[in-house]
Design an enzyme around this catalytic site. Structure first.
Site, PDB file in Angstrom:
ATOM      1  N   THR A 185       6.429  11.459   5.739  1.00 28.75           N
ATOM      2  CA  THR A 185       5.234  10.566   5.055  1.00 28.75           C
ATOM      3  C   THR A 185       5.314  11.417   3.359  1.00 28.75           C
ATOM      4  O   THR A 185       5.615  12.475   3.352  1.00 28.75           O
ATOM      5  CB  THR A 185       3.964  10.790   5.396  1.00 28.75           C
ATOM      6  OG1 THR A 185       2.821  10.211   4.800  1.00 28.75           O
ATOM      7  CG2 THR A 185       3.686  12.243   5.882  1.00 28.75           C
ATOM      8  N   GLU A 331       0.384  10.725  10.087  1.00 28.21           N
ATOM      9  CA  GLU A 331       0.102  11.717  10.854  1.00 28.21           C
ATOM     10  C   GLU A 331      -0.855  11.492  12.210  1.00 28.21           C
ATOM     11  O   GLU A 331      -0.896  12.307  12.967  1.00 28.21           O
ATOM     12  CB  GLU A 331      -0.718  12.722  10.144  1.00 28.21           C
ATOM     13  CG  GLU A 331       0.166  13.429   8.854  1.00 28.21           C
ATOM     14  CD  GLU A 331       0.201  12.628   7.580  1.00 28.21           C
ATOM     15  OE1 GLU A 331      -0.024  11.633   7.564  1.00 28.21           O
ATOM     16  OE2 GLU A 331       0.333  13.256   6.540  1.00 28.21           O
ATOM     17  N   LYS A 438      -1.242   3.571  -3.264  1.00 22.74           N
ATOM     18  CA  LYS A 438      -0.854   2.992  -2.219  1.00 22.74           C
ATOM     19  C   LYS A 438      -0.592   1.495  -2.743  1.00 22.74           C
ATOM     20  O   LYS A 438      -1.477   0.708  -2.910  1.00 22.74           O
ATOM     21  CB  LYS A 438      -1.655   3.043  -1.178  1.00 22.74           C
ATOM     22  CG  LYS A 438      -0.627   2.468   0.253  1.00 22.74           C
ATOM     23  CD  LYS A 438      -1.387   3.496   1.430  1.00 22.74           C
ATOM     24  CE  LYS A 438      -0.369   3.495   2.500  1.00 22.74           C
ATOM     25  NZ  LYS A 438      -0.943   3.608   3.804  1.00 22.74           N
ATOM     26  N   TRP A 443       3.502   4.217  -0.235  1.00 26.38           N
ATOM     27  CA  TRP A 443       3.220   5.262  -1.052  1.00 26.38           C
ATOM     28  C   TRP A 443       3.945   5.373  -2.430  1.00 26.38           C
ATOM     29  O   TRP A 443       5.233   5.215  -2.438  1.00 26.38           O
ATOM     30  CB  TRP A 443       3.271   6.563  -0.331  1.00 26.38           C
ATOM     31  CG  TRP A 443       2.357   6.908   0.365  1.00 26.38           C
ATOM     32  CD1 TRP A 443       2.552   6.981   1.982  1.00 26.38           C
ATOM     33  CD2 TRP A 443       0.927   6.986   0.395  1.00 26.38           C
ATOM     34  NE1 TRP A 443       1.364   7.362   2.638  1.00 26.38           N
ATOM     35  CE2 TRP A 443       0.240   7.158   1.549  1.00 26.38           C
ATOM     36  CE3 TRP A 443      -0.142   6.541  -0.769  1.00 26.38           C
ATOM     37  CZ2 TRP A 443      -1.157   7.094   1.940  1.00 26.38           C
ATOM     38  CZ3 TRP A 443      -1.268   6.670  -0.476  1.00 26.38           C
ATOM     39  CH2 TRP A 443      -1.885   7.018   0.950  1.00 26.38           C
TER      40      TRP A 443
HETATM   41  P1  AMP Z   1       0.319   6.135   5.906  1.00 24.14           P
HETATM   42  O1  AMP Z   1       0.749   7.714   6.282  1.00 24.14           O
HETATM   43  O2  AMP Z   1       1.409   5.439   4.941  1.00 24.14           O
HETATM   44  O3  AMP Z   1       0.210   5.077   6.889  1.00 24.14           O
HETATM   45  O4  AMP Z   1      -0.854   6.383   4.869  1.00 24.14           O
HETATM   46  C1  AMP Z   1      -1.994   6.382   5.564  1.00 24.14           C
HETATM   47  C2  AMP Z   1      -3.174   6.325   4.241  1.00 24.14           C
HETATM   48  O5  AMP Z   1      -3.365   5.037   4.048  1.00 24.14           O
HETATM   49  C3  AMP Z   1      -4.467   7.023   4.811  1.00 24.14           C
HETATM   50  O6  AMP Z   1      -4.724   8.161   4.663  1.00 24.14           O
HETATM   51  C4  AMP Z   1      -5.528   6.161   3.846  1.00 24.14           C
HETATM   52  O7  AMP Z   1      -5.431   6.723   2.510  1.00 24.14           O
HETATM   53  C5  AMP Z   1      -4.742   4.995   3.735  1.00 24.14           C
HETATM   54  N1  AMP Z   1      -5.239   3.774   4.627  1.00 24.14           N
HETATM   55  C6  AMP Z   1      -4.893   3.433   5.840  1.00 24.14           C
HETATM   56  N2  AMP Z   1      -5.691   2.386   6.532  1.00 24.14           N
HETATM   57  C7  AMP Z   1      -6.773   2.284   5.776  1.00 24.14           C
HETATM   58  C8  AMP Z   1      -7.991   1.504   5.782  1.00 24.14           C
HETATM   59  N3  AMP Z   1      -8.052   0.567   6.651  1.00 24.14           N
HETATM   60  N4  AMP Z   1      -8.656   1.557   4.628  1.00 24.14           N
HETATM   61  C9  AMP Z   1      -8.529   2.370   3.474  1.00 24.14           C
HETATM   62  N5  AMP Z   1      -7.289   3.043   3.308  1.00 24.14           N
HETATM   63  C10 AMP Z   1      -6.363   3.100   4.278  1.00 24.14           C
END
Ligand code: AMP
Length: 558
Positions: A185, A331, A438, A443
């Site tokens: 990540t 994570e 994002k 990312w």
């Molecule tokens: P990833 O590790 O790429 O799946 O990204 C995780 C991150 O995406 C989280 O820590 C949040 O910052 C963002 N994220 C995931 N789901 C949501 C959601 N439903 N609403 C707002 N942010 C989200």
């Protein structure tokens, strides 16, 4: 005193064994890389995965070795997943949207020994093969007919390996805490970090997501997994579908609204998982094509970034699709909270408020809010703090342990997400403390983008912040301070970046400012920049570029 029940480790071989034994004829339908729709069954996938496990053993893969996949969602990818994991090796899913330098970095960091790839990614692999130092063997996920055009010395053919190896292969038989998957990540600073899943963590995550109050997969479902298998286990949908005995549809790289809509109309999924950007594209497309039949789809999971309330309402009211919001991260395997309020409740504003929240924690995910000074914040729906979580499918540390101190707090994972929680436990994310953007579910590292912009000789300082974007949720806005007398414009900066970062990272807009605001300790104060963006004071300073990002974010266009 120990209980007197049988010792039955929770390993993932049991999931595919179960699917093959009890739901052997249920289908896995893929749009293949080569083009046509390909249909197979759990029984067939099980047989072929066993053959592939033997092939891997023949290539010298031992328990604990890392085997990478660079592939879209397809039945072959599912076969590779299980073939790797169930012999105790670790399936490292590579994100093809990474810039080649980053891909090489994580391949070497993980010490991947064998690399499975779709035909699509061969140009990158051929160009950077010498930099993938630990990779001994590349397996191309295609048949002999397509091998002639592969152009990579020594590459092996997936279908030939399946054909040439026998089915007799012992799976499992190891501790349930054995590592099974690795997914990197993007870090807020520094290099990407590896999250190392275990059989037990994925098994338990699968069991709970299957509950009706969460994704609720059942044998009556046909599941369309649009969320990529290289992004946090495709939210567990492939394991969940196998365990439930649901049919599974895998769209390969055809993630644009039109092919997805056609796939939905033809294959009639009942449940789908994907990020808001794709749902928004699909909604636009569905509205423009009233003859399109989405009626099979009644349930969907959406997350990765905040899911707009209007998107959920429009889908539900105009097309009968109930999109429920999930929150989590790589994570957290990834699902940690889910918002599926009482379906019998009146659909008034309060109901939709809940749907627009990130929801309540799944069983065994413990959650707390930590405010300034490390003090726990009350759940009053108003006070905000950083979400910290712990539980059986939450990372305890990163692979090779970098930056552990910063991300873990006495057994809790610091998520970098700022939220308020109300007295019923509904989480509402309000902000993000981590310095990343994002875009379309993937990312963009602001730190890396800043470094690359600052490598331009005319730039003194660069600070990148997220700009809200209707289509991609967020896009990067780069605030730059130029050397005195310099005349560099936004277009030149975009061209400078095109050599250095993935195309979809390049900002469409640069704001030219006199100075980046600083905190008391001299760090870039992005809060001030965000406030300036919000109150319009950056407006007159913004200049457009024809940056690659304008062509779209990462997801549907690639
Ligand atoms: P990833 O590790 O790429 O799946 O990204 C995780 C991150 O995406 C989280 O820590 C949040 O910052 C963002 N994220 C995931 N789901 C949501 C959601 N439903 N609403 C707002 N942010 C989200």
């Amino acid at each position: 005193m120990l209980g007197l029940m049988q010792d039955w480790p929770l390993t993932l071989d049991k999931i595919l064994d179960h699917a093959a034994r009890w739901h052997g004829e249920r289908e896995i339908v893929s749009r293949s890389v080569e083009g046509p729709i390909v249909r197979t069954t759990y029984a067939e996938v099980h047989r072929r995965a066993k053959r592939l496990s033997n092939a891997l053993k023949g290539l010298g893969i031992k328990p604990g070795d890392r085997v990478a996949t660079l592939a879209w969602n397809s039945a072959r990818h599912i076969e590779a997943w299980y073939a790797i994991m169930v012999i105790g090796a670790v399936c490292h899913t590579l994100n093809p949207r990474l810039f080649p330098d980053q891909l090489c970095y994580i391949i070497n960091h993980a010490e991947d020994q064998v690399l499975f790839t779709d035909l699509t990614f061969l140009p990158t692999i051929i160009e950077r093969r010498a930099d993938m130092k630990t990779v001994r063997q590349v397996i191309v996920m295609t048949d002999e007919g397509h091998m002639a055009s592969v152009g990579l010395d020594g590459a092996l053919c997936f279908e030939t390996l399946v054909e040439e190896n026998g089915e007799d292969c012992a799976w499992g038989g190891f501790d349930e805490n054995t590592a099974c998957g690795l997914c990197y990540t993007s870090g807020t600073t520094g290099n990407p970090k590896g999250v190392l899943y275990s059989h037990r963590s994925n098994f338990l995550h699968t069991l709970v997501t299957l509950q009706r109050d969460f994704m609720g997969l059942s044998v009556q479902d046909t599941v369309l997994a649009v969320v990529p298998m290289f992004h946090a286990n495709a939210w567990g949908l492939p394991h969940g579908a196998a365990l439930a005995g649901a049919d599974l549809i895998l769209p390969d790289r055809f993630l644009q609204a039109e092919p997805l809509a056609q796939l939905i109309a033809a294959e009639r999924p009942t449940l789908m998982g994907c990020v808001p950007t794709i749902f928004a594209d699909l909604l636009r497309y569905a509205d423009e094509h009233p003859d399109l039949d989405l009626s099979s789809l009644s349930n969907a999971a959406c997350g990765g970034s905040a899911v707009p309330r209007q998107l959920m309402r429009d889908f539900q009211e105009r097309h009968g699709v109930r999109i429920f919001q999930a929150w989590g991260m790589t994570e957290t395997s990834p699902v940690a909270t889910y918002s599926r309020p009482d379906e019998n409740a009146e659909h008034d504003d309060a109901y939709w408020d809940d749907r627009a929240r990130q929801g309540r924690a799944m069983p065994w995910v413990e959650l707390r809010l930590i405010g300034d000074g490390g003090v726990e914040v009350p759940w009053d729906g108003q006070s905000t703090g950083e979400i910290e979580v712990r539980g059986p499918w939450i990372a305890a540390r990163y692979f090779h342990g970098e930056e552990d101190d910063e991300k873990f707090d006495s057994g809790w994972l610091r998520t970098g997400d700022i939220a308020a929680v109300d007295d019923r436990g509904y989480v509402q994310i309000t902000d993000r403390s981590k310095d990343v953007i994002k875009s379309g579910g993937e990312w963009i590292s602001s730190v890396e983008l800043e470094n690359e912009v600052m490598a331009h000789p005319a730039v003194i300082e660069a600070a990148v912040i997220a700009r809200p974007d209707e289509r991609w949720a967020e896009r990067p806005l780069c605030c730059v301070v130029l050397r005195e007398g310099s005349t560099v414009d936004a277009q030149e900066l975009a061209e400078h970046l095109s050599e250095r970062v993935a195309k979809w990272w390049i900002p469409e807009e640069f704001a030219f400012i006199e100075e980046v605001p600083k905190t008391s300790v001299g760090k870039f104060d992005k809060k001030v920049l965000r406030a300036m963006l919000a109150d319009g004071s950056l407006e007159g300073r913004m200049r457009a570029s024809s940056g690659g990002g304008r062509e779209g974010g990462p997801t549907p266009s690639r």
